[in-house]
Design a protein around this motif. Structure first.
Motif, PDB file in Angstrom:
ATOM      1  N   SER A  88      -9.880 107.620  -6.136  1.00 30.07           N
ATOM      2  CA  SER A  88      -9.538 106.424  -5.379  1.00 30.07           C
ATOM      3  C   SER A  88      -8.328 106.715  -4.499  1.00 30.07           C
ATOM      4  O   SER A  88      -7.582 107.666  -4.745  1.00 30.07           O
ATOM      5  N   GLY A 109      -7.148 106.456  -9.378  1.00 27.05           N
ATOM      6  CA  GLY A 109      -8.332 106.532 -10.222  1.00 27.05           C
ATOM      7  C   GLY A 109      -9.055 107.828  -9.931  1.00 27.05           C
ATOM      8  O   GLY A 109      -9.209 108.217  -8.774  1.00 27.05           O
ATOM      9  N   LEU A 146      -7.743 106.469 -15.035  1.00 22.33           N
ATOM     10  CA  LEU A 146      -6.537 106.163 -14.277  1.00 22.33           C
ATOM     11  C   LEU A 146      -5.482 107.213 -14.607  1.00 22.33           C
ATOM     12  O   LEU A 146      -5.256 107.523 -15.775  1.00 22.33           O
ATOM     13  N   SER A 167     -10.945 103.308 -12.023  1.00 26.80           N
ATOM     14  CA  SER A 167     -10.676 102.516 -10.828  1.00 26.80           C
ATOM     15  C   SER A 167     -11.185 103.254  -9.606  1.00 26.80           C
ATOM     16  O   SER A 167     -10.757 104.381  -9.331  1.00 26.80           O
ATOM     17  N   PRO A 180      -5.256 101.408  -7.305  1.00 23.76           N
ATOM     18  CA  PRO A 180      -4.570 100.569  -8.283  1.00 23.76           C
ATOM     19  C   PRO A 180      -3.442  99.820  -7.573  1.00 23.76           C
ATOM     20  O   PRO A 180      -2.901 100.306  -6.581  1.00 23.76           O
ATOM     21  N   ALA A 222      -5.616  97.646 -12.391  1.00 20.61           N
ATOM     22  CA  ALA A 222      -6.764  98.425 -11.942  1.00 20.61           C
ATOM     23  C   ALA A 222      -8.044  97.701 -12.326  1.00 20.61           C
ATOM     24  O   ALA A 222      -8.169  97.202 -13.442  1.00 20.61           O
ATOM     25  N   GLY A 223      -8.971  97.676 -11.394  1.00 25.40           N
ATOM     26  CA  GLY A 223     -10.281  97.094 -11.646  1.00 25.40           C
ATOM     27  C   GLY A 223     -11.313  98.191 -11.761  1.00 25.40           C
ATOM     28  O   GLY A 223     -11.274  99.175 -11.022  1.00 25.40           O
ATOM     29  N   SER A 224     -12.191  98.048 -12.717  1.00 21.34           N
ATOM     30  CA  SER A 224     -13.270  99.006 -12.900  1.00 21.34           C
ATOM     31  C   SER A 224     -14.543  98.446 -12.277  1.00 21.34           C
ATOM     32  O   SER A 224     -14.641  97.243 -12.041  1.00 21.34           O
ATOM     33  N   PHE A 248     -11.156  94.502 -15.622  1.00 28.72           N
ATOM     34  CA  PHE A 248      -9.853  94.466 -14.957  1.00 28.72           C
ATOM     35  C   PHE A 248      -8.784  94.726 -16.012  1.00 28.72           C
ATOM     36  O   PHE A 248      -8.853  94.192 -17.108  1.00 28.72           O
TER      37      PHE A 248
END
Length: 86
Positions: A2, A16, A25, A44, A48, A59-61, A66
């Motif tokens: 990410s 991520g 992460l 993520s 993040p 962080a959202g998956s 979340f």
């Protein structure tokens, strides 16, 4: 991988790293590029977000997960998956 987010003090980069086993992460120290911590529970694909005080990373998956993670050690402080708080 990410896009990365930088801590307010500039000492840590959070990103991520993939969705496969062994990914998650990651926090890297800017001083030497070494891994400060990693958390395989939190994946993520988007950058993040770091709280203004720098102590919490959000962080959202993929899907509906979340997490709020400690910026110090990568421990999950709070999380929800599918709308259920953990």
């Amino acid at each position: 991988v990410s896009p990365a987010s930088l801590s307010p003090d500039g000492r840590t980069i959070f990103l991520g790293v993939g969705m496969a086993a062994g990914s998650g992460l990651v926090a890297l120290r800017t001083s030497d590029g070494r891994v400060a911590w990693s958390n395989e529970q939190v994946h993520s694909l988007s950058p993040p977000s770091v709280a203004p005080g720098g102590q919490v990373v959000y962080a959202g998956s993929p899907g509906t997960a979340f997490y709020a993670v400690s910026a110090l050690d990568g421990r999950v402080l709070r999380g929800c998956k599918g709308g259920v708080k953990r």
